[in-house]
Design a protein around this motif. Structure first.
Motif, mmCIF file in Angstrom:
data_model
loop_
_atom_site.group_PDB
_atom_site.id
_atom_site.type_symbol
_atom_site.label_atom_id
_atom_site.label_comp_id
_atom_site.label_asym_id
_atom_site.label_seq_id
_atom_site.Cartn_x
_atom_site.Cartn_y
_atom_site.Cartn_z
ATOM 1 N N THR A 185 0.831 -1.201 0.000
ATOM 2 C CA THR A 185 0.000 0.000 0.000
ATOM 3 C C THR A 185 0.865 1.252 0.000
ATOM 4 N N THR A 186 0.311 2.327 -0.532
ATOM 5 C CA THR A 186 0.937 3.645 -0.424
ATOM 6 C C THR A 186 0.101 4.470 0.535
ATOM 7 N N THR A 187 0.719 5.447 1.147
ATOM 8 C CA THR A 187 0.007 6.225 2.153
ATOM 9 C C THR A 187 0.443 7.684 2.093
ATOM 10 N N ARG A 188 -0.222 8.523 2.861
ATOM 11 C CA ARG A 188 0.085 9.953 2.880
ATOM 12 C C ARG A 188 1.445 10.206 3.524
ATOM 13 N N ILE A 189 2.138 11.246 3.043
ATOM 14 C CA ILE A 189 3.388 11.682 3.642
ATOM 15 C C ILE A 189 3.398 13.208 3.671
ATOM 16 N N TRP A 190 4.299 13.783 4.451
ATOM 17 C CA TRP A 190 4.496 15.231 4.429
ATOM 18 C C TRP A 190 5.356 15.576 3.219
ATOM 19 N N ALA A 191 4.906 16.524 2.424
ATOM 20 C CA ALA A 191 5.640 16.919 1.225
ATOM 21 C C ALA A 191 5.421 18.401 0.961
ATOM 22 N N GLU A 192 6.271 18.958 0.147
ATOM 23 C CA GLU A 192 6.176 20.375 -0.189
ATOM 24 C C GLU A 192 4.871 20.652 -0.923
ATOM 25 N N LYS A 193 4.227 21.765 -0.602
ATOM 26 C CA LYS A 193 2.968 22.117 -1.247
ATOM 27 C C LYS A 193 3.167 22.249 -2.753
ATOM 28 N N GLY A 194 2.183 21.794 -3.500
ATOM 29 C CA GLY A 194 2.260 21.860 -4.952
ATOM 30 C C GLY A 194 2.945 20.673 -5.588
ATOM 31 N N THR A 195 3.440 19.723 -4.769
ATOM 32 C CA THR A 195 4.101 18.534 -5.309
ATOM 33 C C THR A 195 3.308 17.286 -4.939
ATOM 34 N N ARG A 196 3.576 16.201 -5.625
ATOM 35 C CA ARG A 196 2.981 14.911 -5.287
ATOM 36 C C ARG A 196 4.053 13.847 -5.478
ATOM 37 N N PRO A 197 4.832 13.564 -4.418
ATOM 38 C CA PRO A 197 5.937 12.597 -4.529
ATOM 39 C C PRO A 197 5.437 11.212 -4.934
ATOM 40 N N ARG A 198 6.309 10.479 -5.592
ATOM 41 C CA ARG A 198 5.990 9.110 -6.015
ATOM 42 C C ARG A 198 6.583 8.108 -5.025
ATOM 43 N N ALA A 199 5.805 7.071 -4.711
ATOM 44 C CA ALA A 199 6.271 5.976 -3.866
ATOM 45 C C ALA A 199 6.285 4.695 -4.696
ATOM 46 N N VAL A 200 7.187 3.783 -4.330
ATOM 47 C CA VAL A 200 7.340 2.541 -5.090
ATOM 48 C C VAL A 200 6.072 1.698 -4.987
ATOM 49 N N LYS A 201 5.608 1.185 -6.127
ATOM 50 C CA LYS A 201 4.470 0.266 -6.182
ATOM 51 C C LYS A 201 4.896 -0.919 -7.033
ATOM 52 N N TRP A 293 -1.922 0.151 11.796
ATOM 53 C CA TRP A 293 -0.757 0.772 12.428
ATOM 54 C C TRP A 293 0.522 0.266 11.765
ATOM 55 N N LEU A 294 0.624 -1.040 11.551
ATOM 56 C CA LEU A 294 1.829 -1.604 10.949
ATOM 57 C C LEU A 294 2.071 -1.028 9.558
ATOM 58 N N ARG A 295 0.997 -0.914 8.788
ATOM 59 C CA ARG A 295 1.155 -0.397 7.430
ATOM 60 C C ARG A 295 1.475 1.092 7.429
ATOM 61 N N GLN A 296 0.710 1.862 8.173
ATOM 62 C CA GLN A 296 0.866 3.313 8.132
ATOM 63 C C GLN A 296 2.195 3.772 8.717
ATOM 64 N N HIS A 297 2.664 3.121 9.780
ATOM 65 C CA HIS A 297 3.863 3.579 10.462
ATOM 66 C C HIS A 297 5.162 3.034 9.877
ATOM 67 N N VAL A 298 5.114 1.840 9.267
ATOM 68 C CA VAL A 298 6.378 1.223 8.846
ATOM 69 C C VAL A 298 6.333 0.639 7.439
ATOM 70 N N LEU A 299 5.357 -0.206 7.136
ATOM 71 C CA LEU A 299 5.441 -1.056 5.961
ATOM 72 C C LEU A 299 4.981 -0.412 4.658
ATOM 73 N N ALA A 300 4.201 0.672 4.721
ATOM 74 C CA ALA A 300 3.718 1.304 3.494
ATOM 75 C C ALA A 300 4.861 2.018 2.765
ATOM 76 N N ASN A 301 4.650 2.282 1.483
ATOM 77 C CA ASN A 301 5.587 3.066 0.664
ATOM 78 C C ASN A 301 6.973 2.426 0.579
ATOM 79 N N ARG A 302 7.034 1.106 0.518
ATOM 80 C CA ARG A 302 8.336 0.458 0.412
ATOM 81 C C ARG A 302 8.226 -0.782 -0.467
ATOM 82 N N SER A 303 9.375 -1.276 -0.908
ATOM 83 C CA SER A 303 9.407 -2.482 -1.738
ATOM 84 C C SER A 303 10.113 -3.605 -0.983
ATOM 85 N N PHE A 304 9.869 -4.850 -1.415
ATOM 86 C CA PHE A 304 10.468 -6.026 -0.782
ATOM 87 C C PHE A 304 11.176 -6.853 -1.857
ATOM 88 N N LYS A 305 12.342 -7.404 -1.502
ATOM 89 C CA LYS A 305 13.122 -8.198 -2.450
ATOM 90 C C LYS A 305 12.466 -9.546 -2.739
#
Length: 341
Positions: A185-201, A293-305
């Motif tokens: 899953t991808t989730t919200r992050i703090w980012a500069e206004k006017g931007t939309r950062p990309r997370a690995v999917k 909690w597990l997804r939002q705090h740690v496991l979201a926005n990341r990839s696994f080998k």
């Protein structure tokens, strides 16, 4: 009032406006003319005359700030109540869709003949206690009556535990399992206004099942990771819960109706019983908040080998969550499941 008393008021008063009035009164009692007082305080002589006259006729209370009613409200209390009822009714309509600020503005215009700007509509909705939030999913077959009946929990304990076990010797556990993997899953992050950062999917499909259980009363937890979910792994998980239950106590394990959650799995344990929550009622199981909690705090926005990496990261994340028993207890405690409720 004597000069020292007025001087003390000047020193203690926090309101700058009232302090000026007290200073004017102090200078007046010291014998200064009203013209001189106006010059010293850089205010008009009219103001000084008004303050002194008010003090002479009403005392110090006359120098208090007068209530400022501000601009009259556009909507009365009864109209606001009608608006709140409309928003509450239309926000979750059976026809679907969602209530927009424009819809609220149109309702106010048609019902009360009052026009609001969109910014003021948002402010008005916040004042009424509403906020723009994401809804939670609900199955169309869910029954609130069945859920409320299930929450009469002491009766469920009596029916699902051995007769010789006293209620104060029962530990309530919540159990569930979740799938974690490369379809993350991808989730919200703090980012500069006017931007939309990309997370690995990722596009791969490796995954693992995390069987988790916890006791909100004590903060105790048990978990295993498996390549898939079936009755064998469920039995191993129950074995851990049974071993974690103190001698002389009985574990009442609450879980959903998944196919591998068979009641006869508890037959191998003399200190454990299973209770199933009503169908289509995942919100009754606080393990759902744990997975979030597990997804939002740690496991979201990341990839696994691969599978091994998934198992390792899930293990680290679970251990991070359970290392603070107070967090487990606060997040997962339910009043209806307490022994003394």
């Amino acid at each position: 009032m004597s000069h020292p008393d007025i001087a003390a008021l000047v020193k203690s008063e926090k309101s700058a406006r009232k302090r000026i009035r007290y200073l004017a009164l102090l200078h007046f009692t010291e014998g200064h003319s009203r013209t001189a007082i106006a010059s010293m305080l850089k205010v008009s002589r009219t103001s000084v005359n008004k303050w002194v006259s008010t003090y002479l006729s009403l005392g110090l209370s006359g120098l208090n700030d007068k209530p400022n009613p501000g601009r009259p409200a556009k909507l009365s209390s009864s109209q606001l109540a009608t608006l709140a009822e409309f928003v509450q009714l239309k926000s979750l309509s059976e026809q679907g869709g969602r209530l927009m600020a424009k819809d609220v503005g149109d309702f106010i215009q048609s019902e009360f003949g009052v026009t609001f700007k969109q910014t003021n509509l948002y402010r008005l909705l916040h004042q009424l206690g509403f906020s723009w939030i994401t809804t939670r999913a609900r199955h169309p077959k869910q029954s609130e009556a069945v859920q409320e009946s299930f929450k009469k929990f002491p009766m469920a304990m009596i029916l699902n535990t051995p007769g010789h076990v006293a209620l104060d010797r029962i530990d309530v556990w919540f159990q569930d399992e979740a799938r974690f993997g490369q379809q993350n899953t991808t989730t919200r992050i703090w980012a500069e206004k006017g931007t939309r950062p990309r997370a690995v999917k990722q596009q791969q499909f490796e995954s693992a099942y995390l069987f988790g259980a916890l006791c909100p009363a004590t903060g105790a937890t048990e978990a295993i990771l498996a390549p898939f979910a079936n009755s064998d792994y469920m039995h191993e998980h129950l074995k851990l819960i049974s071993a974690a239950t103190e001698f002389g106590r009985h574990a009442l394990v609450i879980m959903d109706g998944a196919g591998w959650h068979q009641r006869d799995l508890a037959d191998d344990f003399d200190n454990l019983s299973i209770v199933k929550i009503p169908p289509y009622s995942p919100e009754l199981n606080p393990m759902e908040q744990v997975w979030q909690w597990l997804r939002q705090h740690v496991l979201a926005n990341r990839s696994f080998k691969g599978y091994d990496d998934i198992v390792e990261q899930c293990s680290i994340t679970w251990n991070t969550f359970i290392k603070e028993p107070l967090r487990v207890m606060q997040l997962c405690s339910r009043q209806w499941a307490k022994m003394n409720s």
